[in-house]
Design an enzyme around this catalytic site. Structure first.
Site, short mmCIF file in Angstrom:
data_model
loop_
_atom_site.label_atom_id
_atom_site.label_comp_id
_atom_site.label_asym_id
_atom_site.label_seq_id
_atom_site.Cartn_x
_atom_site.Cartn_y
_atom_site.Cartn_z
N HIS A 17 -11.94 -7.69 88.72
CA HIS A 17 -13.07 -6.41 89.26
C HIS A 17 -13.67 -7.08 90.64
CE1 HIS A 17 -13.91 -6.82 84.59
NE2 HIS A 17 -13.69 -5.77 84.55
N LYS A 41 -19.21 -0.24 71.70
CA LYS A 41 -18.61 -1.28 71.72
C LYS A 41 -19.48 -3.10 71.19
CE LYS A 41 -15.17 -0.24 75.31
NZ LYS A 41 -14.35 -1.04 76.44
#
Length: 163
Positions: A17, A41
């Site tokens: 990332h 989630k």
């Protein structure tokens, strides 16, 4: 002025990332890293914890801001004034999904484009899910996440085990 968003769950943020963030912020004038608050989630870290960790590991990048968001990505782009969505690609399977999403986003908001960056080769296999799995079994995650993230992850796993 070109403003972009780089959205994701970042649960936790990895070197992969950070590679995309660092490369992206050299391309655009302002980069907003959007931390998804997705109720569908069950993230390990809260959105507040993920925002805090991202702020810590990007504090040296002057044109990067971190913000939580929920709902449609194109709405977040509209709210932030971003004309560009940046997405990282690790493999062909990522491309198939991301292409579908970018086409849908463009249909919903024609003024917002998507740009794909392929991950650097040394991070092409890396995912937050893999990092969490290694950490859950007490493995060494130092090559996958910054030290500050590793400490947070170890603490979180320790707390989960004691429940």
């Amino acid at each position: 002025m070109l403003k972009a968003i780089y959205p994701g769950s970042f649960d936790p943020v990895t070197y992969g990332h950070l590679d995309i963030i660092r490369r992206s912020c050299k391309i655009v004038d302002e980069l907003v890293v959007g931390v998804l608050n997705n109720n569908a989630k069950m993230p390990l870290f809260s959105v507040e914890e993920r925002v805090k960790m991202l702020k810590e590991v990007t504090k040296d990048l002057n044109n990067v801001a971190i913000a939580p968001f929920g709902g449609l990505l194109v709405e977040f782009a509209r709210e932030t004034g971003a004309a560009l969505i940046i997405r990282g690609l690790r493999a062909i399977t990522d491309f198939e999904y991301e292409l579908q999403m970018s086409q849908t986003n463009h249909k919903l908001e024609p003024g917002v484009e998507t740009m794909f960056l392929t991950t650097s080769i040394e991070y092409s296999y890396l995912s937050s899910t893999t990092v969490k799995e290694i950490a859950a079994f007490g493995g060494d995650i130092s090559q996958f996440v910054p030290e500050v993230i590793g400490k947070e992850l170890k603490e979180k796993m320790k707390a989960k085990r004691s429940v």
